[in-house]
Write an enzyme that holds these catalytic residues in place. Sequence first.
Site: not given
Ligand code: PMP
Length: 339
Positions: A45
């Site tokens: 992120k």
């Molecule tokens: N894995 C973790 C540990 C996350 O914190 C997040 C984001 N909330 C994601 C995956 C998902 O990524 P995205 O927001 O780009 O879909």
Amino acid sequence: MTDIRDGLVGAIGETPLLRLARASAATGCEILGKAEFLNPGGSIKDRAALGIIRDAEQRGWLRPGGLIVEGTAGNTGIGLALIGRALGYRSLIVMPETQSQEKRDMLRLAGAELELTPAVPYVNPDNYVRVAQRRAAERAASEPNGAIWANQFDNLANREAHRATTGPEIWRQTGGRIDAFTCAVGTGGTLAGVGRALKERRPEVRIVLADPHGSALYSYFAEGHLRAEGNSVVEGIGQGRITRNLDHAAIDDQERIGDDEALAVLFDLAEHEGLLLGGSSGINVAAAIRVARKLGPGHTVVTVLCDHGTRYQSKLFNPAFLRQKGLPVPAWLEGEPPH
Ligand code: PMP
């Protein structure tokens, strides 16, 4: 020649692509994980946080000393707070109280003002995203340098960060030899952005959603309607609506992964490869293994190692927590911690 990066912001991205030995051996494929846990904030992120901040600066919405407000499962908040400190902004992070203690501690360390909300659905006005939106409006009026709502779910600067960085890095690192990409969705920025970058270069690359129980996306892409069932202990992923970042994403297939399957992969990576990762990485690698089995030997499947396992030591790597949730405890994790 020198190779110097510009502080924290310069350390974001250009993460290595790791061959996962046991998943590759088990499938006869190359299973590769993008090591996003190596970003300075400890997760994928950081990229979205930087993209959102740079976009807001360019639009003139974010002024020096301004406040960045965001609702987050934690990792986006950590990225925003750290980047904010590096670039001269403050942060107010709104997070559901169910997220790990380690994320709370990290947010404090990163200097964020932290507000916890009950874990209620998006339709409820006390939902963390809705609270963040309200706080941003309130603080925009009271802060001397203004305030913005980062709005990672519907702000397309999130997806664009992955289209411009994560996706092209994967393409370059594999030399274009990639048959499929799979990952889970929180905002959808990673899946949609990387998917778009890869399809622009080779339309045949299969983009596969990995979805935990409790998320409504699997049924949406498999059957055309949003329907959630079950639940998951995995943080940061799962979604009940089609966010703007996910809207019109080209998705070829979908896998629904249970916690048992994801944790088995997660513990195996820890025990045999020394890779300590968060739960979403377990979902992602489990899905990559399934995709590889469907494609057959000789293919290359790329996924994302989203964040570091130390962020979940009190939960996923805590035998008492696992037992309470009815999840299996690996033998190496049993026993008293040393004093
Ligand atoms: N894995 C973790 C540990 C996350 O914190 C997040 C984001 N909330 C994601 C995956 C998902 O990524 P995205 O927001 O780009 O879909």
